[in-house]
Write a protein that holds these residues in place. Structure first.
Motif, short mmCIF file in Angstrom:
data_model
loop_
_atom_site.label_atom_id
_atom_site.label_comp_id
_atom_site.label_asym_id
_atom_site.label_seq_id
_atom_site.Cartn_x
_atom_site.Cartn_y
_atom_site.Cartn_z
N PHE A 333 0.80 -1.23 0.00
CA PHE A 333 0.00 0.00 0.00
C PHE A 333 0.83 1.28 0.00
O PHE A 333 0.28 2.36 -0.12
CB PHE A 333 -0.94 0.00 1.21
CG PHE A 333 -1.71 -1.29 1.36
CD1 PHE A 333 -2.70 -1.62 0.45
CD2 PHE A 333 -1.43 -2.17 2.38
CE1 PHE A 333 -3.41 -2.81 0.58
CE2 PHE A 333 -2.12 -3.37 2.52
CZ PHE A 333 -3.11 -3.69 1.61
N GLY A 334 2.15 1.16 0.15
CA GLY A 334 3.01 2.34 0.06
C GLY A 334 3.24 3.03 1.39
O GLY A 334 2.66 2.66 2.43
N SER A 335 4.08 4.06 1.36
CA SER A 335 4.47 4.75 2.59
C SER A 335 3.50 5.84 3.01
O SER A 335 3.46 6.24 4.18
CB SER A 335 5.88 5.35 2.43
OG SER A 335 5.93 6.23 1.31
N GLU A 336 2.70 6.35 2.07
CA GLU A 336 1.72 7.38 2.43
C GLU A 336 0.61 6.76 3.28
O GLU A 336 0.00 5.77 2.90
CB GLU A 336 1.11 8.00 1.17
CG GLU A 336 2.09 8.81 0.34
CD GLU A 336 2.64 10.02 1.08
OE1 GLU A 336 1.84 10.67 1.79
OE2 GLU A 336 3.84 10.30 0.97
N GLY A 337 0.38 7.34 4.45
CA GLY A 337 -0.64 6.81 5.34
C GLY A 337 -0.23 5.53 6.05
O GLY A 337 -1.07 4.82 6.61
N TYR A 338 1.07 5.25 6.09
CA TYR A 338 1.55 4.01 6.69
C TYR A 338 1.23 3.95 8.19
O TYR A 338 0.85 2.90 8.71
CB TYR A 338 3.06 3.87 6.47
CG TYR A 338 3.67 2.63 7.08
CD1 TYR A 338 3.65 1.42 6.39
CD2 TYR A 338 4.25 2.66 8.35
CE1 TYR A 338 4.20 0.27 6.95
CE2 TYR A 338 4.81 1.53 8.91
CZ TYR A 338 4.78 0.34 8.21
OH TYR A 338 5.32 -0.78 8.78
N GLY A 339 1.38 5.08 8.89
CA GLY A 339 1.10 5.09 10.32
C GLY A 339 -0.34 4.72 10.63
O GLY A 339 -0.62 3.95 11.56
N ALA A 340 -1.27 5.26 9.84
CA ALA A 340 -2.69 4.95 10.06
C ALA A 340 -2.96 3.47 9.80
O ALA A 340 -3.73 2.83 10.54
CB ALA A 340 -3.56 5.81 9.15
N ARG A 341 -2.33 2.90 8.77
CA ARG A 341 -2.53 1.47 8.49
C ARG A 341 -1.95 0.62 9.61
O ARG A 341 -2.53 -0.40 10.00
CB ARG A 341 -1.89 1.09 7.15
CG ARG A 341 -2.58 1.69 5.95
CD ARG A 341 -2.08 1.09 4.65
NE ARG A 341 -2.63 1.82 3.51
CZ ARG A 341 -2.02 2.81 2.89
NH1 ARG A 341 -0.82 3.21 3.29
NH2 ARG A 341 -2.59 3.44 1.87
#
Length: 408
Positions: A333-341
């Motif tokens: 899913f990539g690094s953007e929004g990784y913390g939320a995931r």
């Protein structure tokens, strides 16, 4: 360009992960009997409160992940170190049961801000393109948390009361972890330069999956990881009683001690030999190992060698699951929004981890170890089914996206 992982940041996080897991999680089983005695509870009740706190902590994990994406993971981890220290102090000072329970709850809430989910997000934030390799290195270091803190806490408790041990652990979080997390909040590749928005975008990692396939694949990943967490936690929590119930006697303790080294060995093996293994294949392998290990135990007990093989294979799978929990969301899913995931994944894993010990204890008392083990095998196979579906769905989505990529 193939950049090196941020070794200084990995080392710093390795220290804070060992302290974070050691003081906030692994020490509890050593100190719980005296806590129960001081407050007039049974030990089962104290562990029940811990499970409830883990569950409540899981509910807040997605919010913590969004905070990391918004304000920076280093700042959130620094806040978590302060919160961890204060929560341990609150437990140590607790004049009654209510304040103690509040301290336990705050301890597990603060753990969300400093343990694996946060540390993985920190490494992805620092170096997205090296994130997967950095996570593997970190899990290798942090795998020694139980090996260090179980005997260390036991040694301390031979000379200090449990609340004095908690005072010392509060100092560890405040005086060691806090400065490291503050430094990490300022850390950037290239001499501490804070990246501009355009630089950060250029260094971000795109996920392997196209947007139209991400929602379904994310659900499959959550289901698979939740079931793995349930199986691993349920069996680890009751490993020695289950092995003794199968007729292993005193050898049960010896077999159980092999689990930790096997975890570390799996991470080291993956670091050396797993470079050419796709993350989807690694996820499927991770799901294969727990039911395979339990099947070995079911077919071989009370043969001690079979139980040893079970412990090694089971530890191998558990060690890989920590790596997959960090690298699979990044790769797909990539690094953007990784913390939320990571926050959503932590919610599922903590929820399963909180519920599984009670579920297994209920079944173990009423049906015996054989039915427990076969039930865990079935759950493990169900998890494997989710990961196989994820791998197939992911491969189809990536193949369908290739023509569009070549035309761009």
């Amino acid at each position: 360009m193939n950049e090196r992982p941020p070794l200084a940041a990995i080392a710093a996080l390795g220290i804070t992960q060992i302290i974070g897991y050691g003081t906030l999680y692994y020490s509890f089983s050593i100190l719980a009997p005296d806590m129960a005695r001081d407050f007039g509870w049974s030990v089962d009740w104290v562990f029940g409160f811990l499970s409830a706190a883990l569950f409540m902590s899981g509910l807040t994990a997605p919010y913590a992940g969004r905070l990391m994406d918004r304000f920076g993971t280093g700042r959130v981890m620094a806040l978590g170190s302060v919160a961890a220290s204060l929560s341990l102090m609150l437990c140590a000072l607790a004049p009654n049961r209510v304040i103690f329970l509040l301290g336990i709850l705050l301890t597990e809430l603060s753990a969300n801000l400093v343990q694996y989910g946060a540390a993985f997000a920190m490494l992805v934030e620092i170096g997205p393109r090296q994130g997967a390799r950095s996570i593997t290195y970190l899990t290798l270091i942090a795998g020694f948390a139980s090996t260090i803190f179980w005997p260390f806490t036991t040694f301390l408790h031979e000379h200090l009361a449990w609340h004095q041990v908690y005072w010392l652990f509060a100092a560890f979080n405040l005086l060691i972890c806090l400065p490291l997390h503050v430094w990490l909040s300022l850390y950037r590749r290239g001499g501490g330069r804070v990246l501009s928005a355009s630089d950060a975008t250029a260094r971000s990692v795109a996920g392997l999956l196209p947007l139209n396939a991400q929602k379904h694949s994310f659900r499959l990943m959550l289901a698979g990881m939740g079931l793995i967490a349930f199986v691993n936690t349920a069996l680890l929590f009751h490993l020695v009683p289950v092995l003794r119930g199968l007729g292993l006697g005193e050898a049960a303790v010896l077999v159980a001690t092999l689990f930790g080294p096997a975890q570390v060995l799996s991470r080291f093996t993956n670091m050396i030999f797993g470079k050419n293994l796709s993350v989807l294949h690694l996820a499927v392998l991770t799901a294969v190992l727990p039911p395979l290990a339990i099947l070995v135990l079911v077919l071989s007990y009370p043969w001690t060698f079979g139980s040893i093989l079970f412990a090694i294979v089971f530890g191998f799978g558990s060690g890989l699951s920590s790596i997959v929990a960090g690298t699979l969301p990044l790769s797909l899913f990539g690094s953007e929004g990784y913390g939320a995931r990571q926050g959503q994944l932590t919610l599922v894993r903590l929820g399963a981890s909180a519920l599984s010990p009670f579920g297994l204890a209920f079944l173990l008392e009423r049906a015996g170890p054989d039915l427990v083990l076969w039930s865990l095998i079935l759950l493990g196979l169900l998890s494997l089914g989710f990961f196989i579906a994820l791998a197939r769905s992911g491969n189809r989505a990536m193949q369908a996206a290739q023509p569009a990529d070549r035309g761009s």
